[in-house]
Design an enzyme around this catalytic site. Structure first.
Site, mmCIF file in Angstrom:
data_model
loop_
_atom_site.group_PDB
_atom_site.id
_atom_site.type_symbol
_atom_site.label_atom_id
_atom_site.label_comp_id
_atom_site.label_asym_id
_atom_site.label_seq_id
_atom_site.Cartn_x
_atom_site.Cartn_y
_atom_site.Cartn_z
ATOM 1 N N CYS A 93 0.812 -1.217 0.000
ATOM 2 C CA CYS A 93 0.000 0.000 0.000
ATOM 3 C C CYS A 93 0.845 1.266 0.000
ATOM 4 C CB CYS A 93 -0.989 -0.019 1.164
ATOM 5 S SG CYS A 93 -2.410 1.066 0.888
ATOM 6 N N HIS A 194 -3.872 -5.745 1.678
ATOM 7 C CA HIS A 194 -3.687 -5.909 3.111
ATOM 8 C C HIS A 194 -4.341 -7.227 3.546
ATOM 9 C CE1 HIS A 194 -2.291 -1.798 3.739
ATOM 10 N NE2 HIS A 194 -3.280 -1.367 2.982
#
Length: 241
Positions: A93, A194
């Protein structure tokens, strides 16, 4: 064998349970008789040539990304040299965004990136949130799926010819339009996923460990629970599609 992991900015880029990725790498290495030596790399710390065989950088909010961006950019050439030398790397991310050429945040501020991945990112108005399923092929002729969870406003645009981590089967991916997710540059992998990522994708953890050990293929582990976690996550993503 001891696998030395350089964990970049663990006190700043650590949201969404991304520390769980380190825990998975440590356990799967230990089950095979290897030890994971995790060393924090922070502000002003040098990337020492050959000191680490695996690097990891997690996700963070815009504030944390702005705090570390300049220092990370100063490490870009050294990180690229490590990957060229054969080190593996996983970026998640915010760390993924900052390892590109740069990121323009929601306030319009340009954060210079490390330049490891051939891409740029611009913050969008709408967040892209939900379960994701990818098809990727890190080894020729061996397609696999990767399941995870995305929550990002950034729109990441790969350069022409850049290699994505995978093709989106369900979810948004890099920008919600291209059909690609993540980026690969040799043994370096960047992704928005994630969850954390590795508990539900044990084969990907093993690939990273194998790269860190010199490009070896590790013997598989039983992974009944991990396989079930992957199936549940993949099922949610497909139902969302």
């Amino acid at each position: 064998m001891t696998i030395v992991v350089g964990h970049l900015y663990p006190e700043y880029l650590n949201i969404y349970a991304d520390r769980g990725n380190i825990a998975v790498l440590a356990r799967r290495a230990a089950w095979r008789g290897h030890e994971l030596d995790v060393r924090a790399i922070g502000f002003g710390d040098a990337i020492e040539p050959g000191a680490c065989s695996l690097y990891y950088i997690g996700g963070g909010q815009d504030r944390e990304q702005a705090l570390v961006a300049a220092d990370l950019a100063s490490k870009g050439a050294a990180l690229a040299a490590e990957v060229e030398r054969g080190a593996a790397l996983l970026a998640v991310c915010g760390g993924y965004q900052l390892l590109g050429r740069g990121y323009r945040d929601a306030r319009g501020q340009w954060l210079e990136g490390a330049g490891l991945f051939p891409l740029e990112t611009v913050a969008g108005e709408r967040r892209m949130i939900g379960d994701v399923l990818l098809e990727c092929e890190l080894e020729p002729g061996e397609p696999r799926t990767v399941a995870g969870f995305e929550n990002h406003a950034g729109r990441t645009l790969l350069d022409p010819g850049a290699v994505p981590l995978g093709r989106v089967l369900a979810g948004f991916g890099n920008d919600g339009e291209s059909g690609f997710e993540g980026c690969r540059a040799g043994g370096a992998l960047g992704t928005y996923l994630h969850g954390p990522l590795l508990p539900r994708n044990p084969w990907l953890a093993d690939w990273l460990l194998g790269e860190a050990l010199g490009g070896v293929a590790l013997e598989p582990l039983p992974d009944e629970l991990e396989t079930r976690a992957h199936e549940v996550s993949a099922g949610r993503a497909l139902r969302r599609r």
